[in-house]
Scaffold this active site. Structure first.
Site, mmCIF file in Angstrom:
data_model
loop_
_atom_site.group_PDB
_atom_site.id
_atom_site.type_symbol
_atom_site.label_atom_id
_atom_site.label_comp_id
_atom_site.label_asym_id
_atom_site.label_seq_id
_atom_site.Cartn_x
_atom_site.Cartn_y
_atom_site.Cartn_z
ATOM 1 N N HIS A 163 -3.121 -1.638 2.597
ATOM 2 C CA HIS A 163 -2.199 -0.505 2.696
ATOM 3 C C HIS A 163 -1.944 -0.160 4.171
ATOM 4 C CE1 HIS A 163 -0.921 3.713 2.105
ATOM 5 N NE2 HIS A 163 -0.542 3.308 0.904
ATOM 6 N N HIS A 219 -6.238 2.169 -1.944
ATOM 7 C CA HIS A 219 -5.646 3.147 -1.023
ATOM 8 C C HIS A 219 -5.923 4.601 -1.361
ATOM 9 C CE1 HIS A 219 -2.309 5.017 -3.333
ATOM 10 N NE2 HIS A 219 -2.530 4.000 -4.106
ATOM 11 N N ASP A 223 4.131 12.141 -7.892
ATOM 12 C CA ASP A 223 3.121 13.172 -7.682
ATOM 13 C C ASP A 223 2.627 13.308 -6.246
ATOM 14 O OD1 ASP A 223 1.695 10.825 -7.424
ATOM 15 O OD2 ASP A 223 0.833 10.933 -9.435
ATOM 16 N N ARG A 243 -6.758 8.375 -1.847
ATOM 17 C CA ARG A 243 -7.445 9.352 -1.011
ATOM 18 C C ARG A 243 -8.822 9.702 -1.572
ATOM 19 N NH1 ARG A 243 -5.385 13.447 2.786
ATOM 20 N NH2 ARG A 243 -3.407 12.389 2.723
ATOM 21 N N GLU A 281 -2.756 14.639 -6.050
ATOM 22 C CA GLU A 281 -1.675 14.260 -6.964
ATOM 23 C C GLU A 281 -1.638 15.077 -8.257
ATOM 24 O OE1 GLU A 281 -3.612 12.085 -5.395
ATOM 25 O OE2 GLU A 281 -2.338 10.664 -4.342
ATOM 26 N N GLU A 289 8.975 10.349 -14.089
ATOM 27 C CA GLU A 289 7.543 10.057 -14.315
ATOM 28 C C GLU A 289 6.784 11.380 -14.503
ATOM 29 O OE1 GLU A 289 4.569 8.357 -11.469
ATOM 30 O OE2 GLU A 289 4.948 6.504 -12.527
HETATM 31 N N1 UDP Z 1 3.041 -2.795 -3.727
HETATM 32 C C1 UDP Z 1 3.838 -3.575 -2.883
HETATM 33 N N2 UDP Z 1 3.214 -4.302 -1.900
HETATM 34 C C2 UDP Z 1 1.864 -4.313 -1.720
HETATM 35 C C3 UDP Z 1 1.072 -3.498 -2.574
HETATM 36 C C4 UDP Z 1 1.689 -2.745 -3.560
HETATM 37 O O1 UDP Z 1 5.061 -3.596 -3.011
HETATM 38 O O2 UDP Z 1 1.379 -4.998 -0.820
HETATM 39 C C5 UDP Z 1 3.697 -1.989 -4.771
HETATM 40 C C6 UDP Z 1 3.142 -2.138 -6.173
HETATM 41 O O3 UDP Z 1 3.783 -3.181 -6.856
HETATM 42 C C7 UDP Z 1 3.418 -0.795 -6.820
HETATM 43 C C8 UDP Z 1 3.361 0.152 -5.654
HETATM 44 O O4 UDP Z 1 3.463 -0.625 -4.463
HETATM 45 O O5 UDP Z 1 4.732 -0.728 -7.362
HETATM 46 C C9 UDP Z 1 2.039 0.847 -5.715
HETATM 47 O O6 UDP Z 1 1.829 1.531 -4.580
HETATM 48 P P1 UDP Z 1 0.450 2.221 -4.255
HETATM 49 O O7 UDP Z 1 -0.641 1.471 -4.910
HETATM 50 O O8 UDP Z 1 0.431 2.353 -2.776
HETATM 51 O O9 UDP Z 1 0.634 3.682 -4.853
HETATM 52 P P2 UDP Z 1 0.335 4.320 -6.271
HETATM 53 O O10 UDP Z 1 1.086 3.548 -7.291
HETATM 54 O O11 UDP Z 1 -1.145 4.299 -6.469
HETATM 55 O O12 UDP Z 1 0.851 5.725 -6.145
#
Ligand code: UDP
Length: 371
Positions: free
Chosen positions: A241, A209, A96, A211, A132, A118
Protein backbone atom coordinates in the site's frame (compact mmCIF):
# COMPACT_ATOMS: atom_id res chain seq x y z
CA UNK A 1 -29.90 17.50 -16.77
CA UNK A 2 -29.37 16.71 -13.09
CA UNK A 3 -25.95 17.39 -11.66
CA UNK A 4 -24.71 14.39 -9.68
CA UNK A 5 -21.57 15.21 -7.73
CA UNK A 6 -19.63 12.01 -7.06
CA UNK A 7 -17.12 12.55 -4.27
CA UNK A 8 -14.32 10.07 -3.59
CA UNK A 9 -10.85 10.16 -2.10
CA UNK A 10 -9.20 6.76 -1.83
CA UNK A 11 -8.27 4.00 -4.24
CA UNK A 12 -11.13 1.63 -3.34
CA UNK A 13 -13.67 4.45 -3.58
CA UNK A 14 -12.37 5.48 -7.00
CA UNK A 15 -12.56 1.87 -8.23
CA UNK A 16 -16.12 1.51 -6.98
CA UNK A 17 -17.44 4.87 -8.26
CA UNK A 18 -15.74 4.46 -11.66
CA UNK A 19 -18.46 2.24 -13.22
CA UNK A 20 -21.10 4.66 -11.95
CA UNK A 21 -19.36 7.77 -13.28
CA UNK A 22 -18.95 6.09 -16.66
CA UNK A 23 -22.62 5.01 -16.71
CA UNK A 24 -23.82 8.50 -15.64
CA UNK A 25 -21.77 9.99 -18.47
CA UNK A 26 -23.68 7.83 -20.96
CA UNK A 27 -27.08 8.90 -19.61
CA UNK A 28 -28.57 12.08 -21.13
CA UNK A 29 -30.47 12.82 -17.90
CA UNK A 30 -27.28 13.37 -15.92
CA UNK A 31 -24.25 15.58 -15.72
CA UNK A 32 -21.77 13.71 -13.49
CA UNK A 33 -19.25 15.87 -11.64
CA UNK A 34 -16.32 13.88 -10.29
CA UNK A 35 -14.68 15.37 -7.21
CA UNK A 36 -11.57 13.82 -5.73
CA UNK A 37 -10.47 14.81 -2.24
CA UNK A 38 -7.10 13.24 -3.11
CA UNK A 39 -6.87 11.24 0.11
CA UNK A 40 -4.71 8.60 -1.74
CA UNK A 41 -2.82 10.64 -4.30
CA UNK A 42 -0.69 8.31 -6.44
CA UNK A 43 -3.01 5.32 -6.11
CA UNK A 44 -5.92 7.45 -7.37
CA UNK A 45 -3.94 8.39 -10.46
CA UNK A 46 -3.65 4.69 -11.29
CA UNK A 47 -7.43 4.26 -11.09
CA UNK A 48 -8.14 7.35 -13.22
CA UNK A 49 -5.86 5.94 -15.90
CA UNK A 50 -7.41 2.46 -15.91
CA UNK A 51 -10.99 3.69 -16.16
CA UNK A 52 -10.24 6.68 -18.32
CA UNK A 53 -11.83 9.47 -16.33
CA UNK A 54 -10.43 12.52 -14.54
CA UNK A 55 -11.83 14.39 -11.57
CA UNK A 56 -13.53 17.65 -12.56
CA UNK A 57 -12.29 19.04 -9.25
CA UNK A 58 -9.36 17.89 -7.14
CA UNK A 59 -9.53 19.20 -3.58
CA UNK A 60 -5.92 18.05 -2.98
CA UNK A 61 -6.30 17.71 0.77
CA UNK A 62 -3.64 15.01 1.10
CA UNK A 63 -0.77 15.62 3.51
CA UNK A 64 1.50 12.88 4.83
CA UNK A 65 0.76 11.97 8.45
CA UNK A 66 -2.10 14.46 8.98
CA UNK A 67 -4.71 13.66 11.61
CA UNK A 68 -8.22 12.58 10.64
CA UNK A 69 -9.54 15.83 12.15
CA UNK A 70 -7.26 17.94 9.99
CA UNK A 71 -8.29 15.98 6.92
CA UNK A 72 -11.97 16.32 7.86
CA UNK A 73 -11.63 20.07 8.42
CA UNK A 74 -10.05 20.61 5.03
CA UNK A 75 -12.72 18.54 3.24
CA UNK A 76 -15.56 20.42 4.98
CA UNK A 77 -14.18 23.82 3.97
CA UNK A 78 -13.35 22.83 0.40
CA UNK A 79 -16.77 21.27 -0.19
CA UNK A 80 -18.60 24.23 1.32
CA UNK A 81 -17.04 26.42 -1.34
CA UNK A 82 -17.58 23.90 -4.13
CA UNK A 83 -21.27 23.31 -3.36
CA UNK A 84 -21.86 27.08 -3.52
CA UNK A 85 -20.15 27.22 -6.92
CA UNK A 86 -21.62 24.09 -8.59
CA UNK A 87 -25.07 23.67 -6.97
CA UNK A 88 -25.32 19.87 -7.38
CA UNK A 89 -28.77 18.22 -7.39
CA UNK A 90 -27.37 15.17 -5.62
CA UNK A 91 -24.16 14.25 -3.85
CA UNK A 92 -23.07 10.62 -4.09
CA UNK A 93 -20.49 9.08 -1.76
CA UNK A 94 -19.20 5.52 -1.64
CA UNK A 95 -18.11 3.40 1.30
CA UNK A 96 -16.79 4.41 4.66
CA UNK A 97 -13.71 6.61 4.65
CA UNK A 98 -13.32 10.01 6.27
CA UNK A 99 -13.98 11.55 2.86
CA UNK A 100 -17.37 9.80 2.86
CA UNK A 101 -18.63 10.80 6.29
CA UNK A 102 -17.47 14.39 5.89
CA UNK A 103 -18.77 14.82 2.35
CA UNK A 104 -22.13 13.34 3.36
CA UNK A 105 -22.42 15.68 6.35
CA UNK A 106 -21.29 18.69 4.32
CA UNK A 107 -23.97 17.96 1.71
CA UNK A 108 -26.56 17.50 4.44
CA UNK A 109 -25.68 20.88 6.00
CA UNK A 110 -25.96 22.45 2.53
CA UNK A 111 -29.37 20.73 2.12
CA UNK A 112 -28.30 18.69 -0.88
CA UNK A 113 -29.69 15.12 -0.97
CA UNK A 114 -27.11 12.40 -0.42
CA UNK A 115 -26.95 8.95 -2.02
CA UNK A 116 -24.72 6.43 -0.29
CA UNK A 117 -23.23 3.72 -2.47
CA UNK A 118 -22.25 0.50 -0.64
CA UNK A 119 -24.61 1.37 2.20
CA UNK A 120 -25.49 -0.81 5.17
CA UNK A 121 -22.20 -2.55 5.90
CA UNK A 122 -21.81 -3.06 9.64
CA UNK A 123 -19.27 -4.77 11.86
CA UNK A 124 -21.43 -4.06 14.91
CA UNK A 125 -18.53 -2.44 16.80
CA UNK A 126 -18.26 1.35 16.45
CA UNK A 127 -14.53 1.13 17.25
CA UNK A 128 -13.67 -1.52 14.68
CA UNK A 129 -12.84 -1.01 11.95
CA UNK A 130 -11.76 2.44 13.02
CA UNK A 131 -12.84 4.92 11.81
CA UNK A 132 -14.81 3.19 9.06
CA UNK A 133 -17.69 1.77 11.13
CA UNK A 134 -18.53 5.24 12.47
CA UNK A 135 -18.13 6.78 9.02
CA UNK A 136 -20.65 4.33 7.55
CA UNK A 137 -23.21 4.97 10.25
CA UNK A 138 -22.84 8.75 9.89
CA UNK A 139 -23.33 8.46 6.12
CA UNK A 140 -26.48 6.38 6.70
CA UNK A 141 -27.96 8.98 9.03
CA UNK A 142 -27.75 11.82 6.50
CA UNK A 143 -28.53 9.90 3.27
CA UNK A 144 -31.76 10.03 1.29
CA UNK A 145 -30.90 6.97 -0.77
CA UNK A 146 -29.08 3.84 0.41
CA UNK A 147 -27.58 1.73 -2.39
CA UNK A 148 -26.97 -1.59 -0.66
CA UNK A 149 -24.54 -4.15 -2.11
CA UNK A 150 -26.07 -7.30 -0.57
CA UNK A 151 -29.16 -8.55 1.23
CA UNK A 152 -27.31 -8.54 4.56
CA UNK A 153 -26.65 -4.80 4.12
CA UNK A 154 -30.34 -4.23 3.34
CA UNK A 155 -31.22 -6.14 6.52
CA UNK A 156 -28.82 -4.01 8.60
CA UNK A 157 -30.43 -0.82 7.32
CA UNK A 158 -33.97 -2.11 7.96
CA UNK A 159 -32.95 -3.12 11.49
CA UNK A 160 -31.83 0.47 12.07
CA UNK A 161 -35.22 1.76 11.02
CA UNK A 162 -34.32 3.10 7.57
CA UNK A 163 -37.38 3.55 5.36
CA UNK A 164 -37.47 0.56 2.93
CA UNK A 165 -38.54 2.97 0.16
CA UNK A 166 -35.13 4.61 0.43
CA UNK A 167 -33.12 1.38 0.09
CA UNK A 168 -32.16 -0.23 -3.23
CA UNK A 169 -30.41 -3.58 -3.48
CA UNK A 170 -27.91 -3.03 -6.28
CA UNK A 171 -25.00 -5.44 -5.85
CA UNK A 172 -21.53 -4.00 -5.54
CA UNK A 173 -20.08 -1.82 -8.29
CA UNK A 174 -16.70 -3.45 -7.59
CA UNK A 175 -17.96 -6.44 -9.61
CA UNK A 176 -18.80 -4.05 -12.48
CA UNK A 177 -15.26 -2.66 -12.17
CA UNK A 178 -13.71 -6.13 -12.08
CA UNK A 179 -15.52 -7.14 -15.26
CA UNK A 180 -14.36 -3.95 -16.99
CA UNK A 181 -10.75 -4.46 -15.85
CA UNK A 182 -10.69 -8.09 -16.95
CA UNK A 183 -11.34 -6.95 -20.54
CA UNK A 184 -8.25 -4.73 -20.63
CA UNK A 185 -5.04 -5.83 -22.27
CA UNK A 186 -2.12 -6.17 -19.83
CA UNK A 187 1.09 -4.50 -21.01
CA UNK A 188 3.70 -5.33 -18.36
CA UNK A 189 6.29 -2.68 -17.51
CA UNK A 190 7.75 -4.89 -14.77
CA UNK A 191 9.49 -8.02 -16.16
CA UNK A 192 9.58 -9.68 -12.73
CA UNK A 193 5.82 -9.33 -12.33
CA UNK A 194 5.33 -10.62 -15.87
CA UNK A 195 7.43 -13.69 -15.04
CA UNK A 196 5.39 -14.36 -11.89
CA UNK A 197 2.11 -13.96 -13.74
CA UNK A 198 3.15 -16.28 -16.57
CA UNK A 199 4.72 -18.92 -14.33
CA UNK A 200 3.19 -22.26 -13.37
CA UNK A 201 4.44 -21.78 -9.78
CA UNK A 202 1.47 -21.35 -7.41
CA UNK A 203 1.20 -17.74 -6.32
CA UNK A 204 0.01 -16.22 -3.05
CA UNK A 205 -1.16 -12.62 -3.27
CA UNK A 206 -0.78 -10.50 -0.13
CA UNK A 207 -2.17 -7.07 0.80
CA UNK A 208 -2.25 -5.32 4.15
CA UNK A 209 -3.25 -1.78 5.03
CA UNK A 210 -5.97 -1.46 7.66
CA UNK A 211 -5.49 1.13 10.35
CA UNK A 212 -6.68 -1.23 13.10
CA UNK A 213 -3.92 -3.65 12.06
CA UNK A 214 -1.14 -1.08 12.33
CA UNK A 215 -0.12 -2.35 15.78
CA UNK A 216 -0.27 -5.97 14.54
CA UNK A 217 2.16 -5.49 11.69
CA UNK A 218 4.95 -7.41 13.39
CA UNK A 219 2.73 -10.50 13.80
CA UNK A 220 1.64 -10.22 10.18
CA UNK A 221 5.24 -9.73 8.99
CA UNK A 222 6.42 -12.75 10.99
CA UNK A 223 3.57 -14.88 9.64
CA UNK A 224 4.47 -13.96 6.05
CA UNK A 225 8.08 -14.81 6.72
CA UNK A 226 7.23 -18.20 8.21
CA UNK A 227 4.94 -19.02 5.30
CA UNK A 228 7.50 -17.99 2.70
CA UNK A 229 10.17 -20.10 4.43
CA UNK A 230 7.83 -23.09 4.88
CA UNK A 231 6.67 -23.02 1.25
CA UNK A 232 9.74 -22.20 -0.86
CA UNK A 233 8.02 -23.65 -3.95
CA UNK A 234 5.32 -20.99 -3.78
CA UNK A 235 5.72 -17.43 -5.03
CA UNK A 236 4.45 -14.65 -2.78
CA UNK A 237 3.45 -11.39 -4.45
CA UNK A 238 3.03 -8.40 -2.14
CA UNK A 239 2.07 -5.03 -3.63
CA UNK A 240 2.57 -2.73 -0.66
CA UNK A 241 0.00 0.00 0.00
CA UNK A 242 1.10 3.59 -0.65
CA UNK A 243 1.44 4.43 3.05
CA UNK A 244 5.23 4.42 3.74
CA UNK A 245 4.69 3.42 7.37
CA UNK A 246 3.35 0.05 6.21
CA UNK A 247 6.39 -0.55 4.05
CA UNK A 248 8.76 0.29 6.92
CA UNK A 249 6.95 -2.01 9.34
CA UNK A 250 6.41 -5.04 7.09
CA UNK A 251 9.12 -5.24 4.50
CA UNK A 252 12.12 -5.86 6.84
CA UNK A 253 10.53 -9.17 7.91
CA UNK A 254 10.37 -10.58 4.40
CA UNK A 255 12.94 -8.81 2.23
CA UNK A 256 15.47 -11.63 2.57
CA UNK A 257 12.97 -14.23 1.29
CA UNK A 258 13.73 -15.03 -2.35
CA UNK A 259 10.19 -16.19 -3.05
CA UNK A 260 8.56 -12.94 -1.89
CA UNK A 261 8.26 -10.16 -4.45
CA UNK A 262 7.44 -6.83 -2.81
CA UNK A 263 6.33 -4.19 -5.29
CA UNK A 264 4.49 -0.88 -5.59
CA UNK A 265 0.66 -0.92 -5.61
CA UNK A 266 -0.46 -2.55 -8.85
CA UNK A 267 -2.70 -0.74 -11.32
CA UNK A 268 -6.18 -2.21 -10.99
CA UNK A 269 -6.20 -4.36 -14.14
CA UNK A 270 -2.93 -6.02 -13.06
CA UNK A 271 -4.17 -6.53 -9.53
CA UNK A 272 -7.41 -8.04 -10.84
CA UNK A 273 -5.39 -10.44 -12.99
CA UNK A 274 -3.21 -11.35 -9.98
CA UNK A 275 -6.34 -12.00 -7.90
CA UNK A 276 -7.59 -14.38 -10.57
CA UNK A 277 -4.28 -16.20 -10.87
CA UNK A 278 -3.58 -16.45 -7.13
CA UNK A 279 -3.89 -19.82 -5.41
CA UNK A 280 -4.61 -18.09 -2.09
CA UNK A 281 -5.05 -14.43 -1.10
CA UNK A 282 -3.88 -13.22 2.30
CA UNK A 283 -5.36 -9.81 2.92
CA UNK A 284 -7.05 -7.43 5.34
CA UNK A 285 -8.73 -5.52 2.50
CA UNK A 286 -12.46 -4.92 2.23
CA UNK A 287 -12.63 -4.81 -1.56
CA UNK A 288 -10.59 -7.98 -1.93
CA UNK A 289 -13.19 -9.88 0.15
CA UNK A 290 -15.71 -8.97 -2.55
CA UNK A 291 -13.56 -9.45 -5.63
CA UNK A 292 -11.68 -12.69 -4.90
CA UNK A 293 -14.83 -14.83 -4.31
CA UNK A 294 -16.17 -13.62 -7.67
CA UNK A 295 -12.94 -15.01 -9.18
CA UNK A 296 -13.10 -18.24 -7.11
CA UNK A 297 -9.87 -17.47 -5.25
CA UNK A 298 -9.92 -18.23 -1.49
CA UNK A 299 -9.20 -15.35 0.88
CA UNK A 300 -7.64 -15.71 4.32
CA UNK A 301 -8.73 -12.40 5.80
CA UNK A 302 -6.35 -11.05 8.44
CA UNK A 303 -9.05 -9.55 10.62
CA UNK A 304 -11.10 -10.70 13.60
CA UNK A 305 -14.44 -9.50 12.25
CA UNK A 306 -15.84 -8.37 8.95
CA UNK A 307 -18.67 -6.17 7.75
CA UNK A 308 -18.89 -8.48 4.73
CA UNK A 309 -20.42 -11.60 6.35
CA UNK A 310 -22.01 -12.70 3.04
CA UNK A 311 -18.56 -13.52 1.67
CA UNK A 312 -17.72 -15.58 4.77
CA UNK A 313 -21.10 -17.37 4.72
CA UNK A 314 -20.72 -18.17 1.02
CA UNK A 315 -17.40 -19.85 1.89
CA UNK A 316 -14.92 -17.81 -0.13
CA UNK A 317 -13.50 -15.82 2.80
CA UNK A 318 -12.20 -17.11 6.12
CA UNK A 319 -11.34 -14.83 9.03
CA UNK A 320 -7.89 -15.71 10.39
CA UNK A 321 -7.22 -12.72 12.64
CA UNK A 322 -3.76 -11.23 13.09
CA UNK A 323 -2.12 -13.81 15.32
CA UNK A 324 0.94 -15.25 13.58
CA UNK A 325 0.30 -18.87 14.54
CA UNK A 326 -3.33 -18.82 13.48
CA UNK A 327 -2.53 -17.23 10.13
CA UNK A 328 0.11 -19.88 9.50
CA UNK A 329 -2.05 -22.84 10.60
CA UNK A 330 -5.03 -21.63 8.53
CA UNK A 331 -2.79 -21.34 5.48
CA UNK A 332 -1.35 -24.79 6.14
CA UNK A 333 -4.84 -26.29 6.39
CA UNK A 334 -5.76 -24.82 3.03
CA UNK A 335 -2.66 -26.28 1.38
CA UNK A 336 -2.82 -29.67 3.11
CA UNK A 337 -6.53 -30.40 2.82
CA UNK A 338 -7.94 -30.30 -0.73
CA UNK A 339 -11.50 -30.56 0.64
CA UNK A 340 -11.03 -27.31 2.60
CA UNK A 341 -9.56 -25.62 -0.45
CA UNK A 342 -12.44 -26.83 -2.62
CA UNK A 343 -15.01 -25.60 -0.11
CA UNK A 344 -13.55 -22.10 -0.43
CA UNK A 345 -13.69 -22.01 -4.21
CA UNK A 346 -17.17 -23.28 -4.96
CA UNK A 347 -19.44 -20.86 -3.10
CA UNK A 348 -21.70 -18.27 -4.68
CA UNK A 349 -20.60 -14.69 -5.37
CA UNK A 350 -22.80 -12.59 -3.06
CA UNK A 351 -22.03 -9.20 -4.65
CA UNK A 352 -23.98 -9.22 -7.88
CA UNK A 353 -23.49 -9.72 -11.57
CA UNK A 354 -21.88 -6.49 -12.68
CA UNK A 355 -25.09 -4.47 -13.06
CA UNK A 356 -24.77 -2.46 -9.83
CA UNK A 357 -24.07 0.84 -11.62
CA UNK A 358 -27.17 0.53 -13.81
CA UNK A 359 -29.35 -0.42 -10.82
CA UNK A 360 -27.94 2.53 -8.85
CA UNK A 361 -28.83 4.90 -11.68
CA UNK A 362 -32.39 3.58 -11.76
CA UNK A 363 -32.71 4.23 -8.01
CA UNK A 364 -31.22 7.74 -8.38
CA UNK A 365 -33.73 8.52 -11.16
CA UNK A 366 -36.54 7.45 -8.91
CA UNK A 367 -35.22 9.64 -6.05
CA UNK A 368 -34.85 12.68 -8.32
CA UNK A 369 -38.20 11.91 -10.01
CA UNK A 370 -36.68 11.58 -13.47
CA UNK A 371 -38.76 9.78 -16.09
N1 UDP B 1 -6.03 -2.88 -5.42
C1 UDP B 1 -5.32 -2.44 -6.54
N2 UDP B 1 -3.95 -2.57 -6.53
C2 UDP B 1 -3.26 -3.12 -5.49
C3 UDP B 1 -3.99 -3.54 -4.35
C4 UDP B 1 -5.37 -3.40 -4.34
O1 UDP B 1 -5.90 -1.94 -7.50
O2 UDP B 1 -2.03 -3.20 -5.56
C5 UDP B 1 -7.49 -2.72 -5.40
C6 UDP B 1 -8.29 -3.96 -5.05
O3 UDP B 1 -8.58 -4.71 -6.19
C7 UDP B 1 -9.55 -3.42 -4.40
C8 UDP B 1 -9.07 -2.14 -3.78
O4 UDP B 1 -7.81 -1.81 -4.36
O5 UDP B 1 -10.53 -3.08 -5.37
C9 UDP B 1 -8.91 -2.39 -2.31
O6 UDP B 1 -8.27 -1.37 -1.73
P1 UDP B 1 -7.79 -1.41 -0.23
O7 UDP B 1 -7.50 -2.81 0.15
O8 UDP B 1 -6.70 -0.41 -0.16
O9 UDP B 1 -9.03 -0.81 0.56
P2 UDP B 1 -10.32 -1.45 1.21
O10 UDP B 1 -11.05 -2.20 0.15
O11 UDP B 1 -9.87 -2.31 2.35
O12 UDP B 1 -11.10 -0.27 1.70
Amino acid sequence: MKKVMVIYGTRPEAIKVAPLILALREDPDFEPIAVSTGQHKEMLEQVHKVFNFRPDYDLAVFEQGQSLNKLAGKVFLALDKLFAEVHPDLVLVQGDTTTVSVAAQAAFYAQIPVAHLEAGLRSGDIHSPFPEEANRRIATQVSELHLAPSQSSVDNLLREGIDPEKIALTGNTVIDALIMASKLELKYQDPHLERIMNSEVPMVLVTCHRRENWHKLEQIGLALRELAETYPAMQFLFPVHGNPMLRQALVPHIEHCENVYVCEPLPYEFFAAALKKAHIVLSDSGGVQEEAPALKTPVLCMRNSTERPSAVQAGGVKLVGTDKDFIVSSFRELIDDPAVYLSMTTGANPYGDGTAAIKSIEAIKSLLEIG
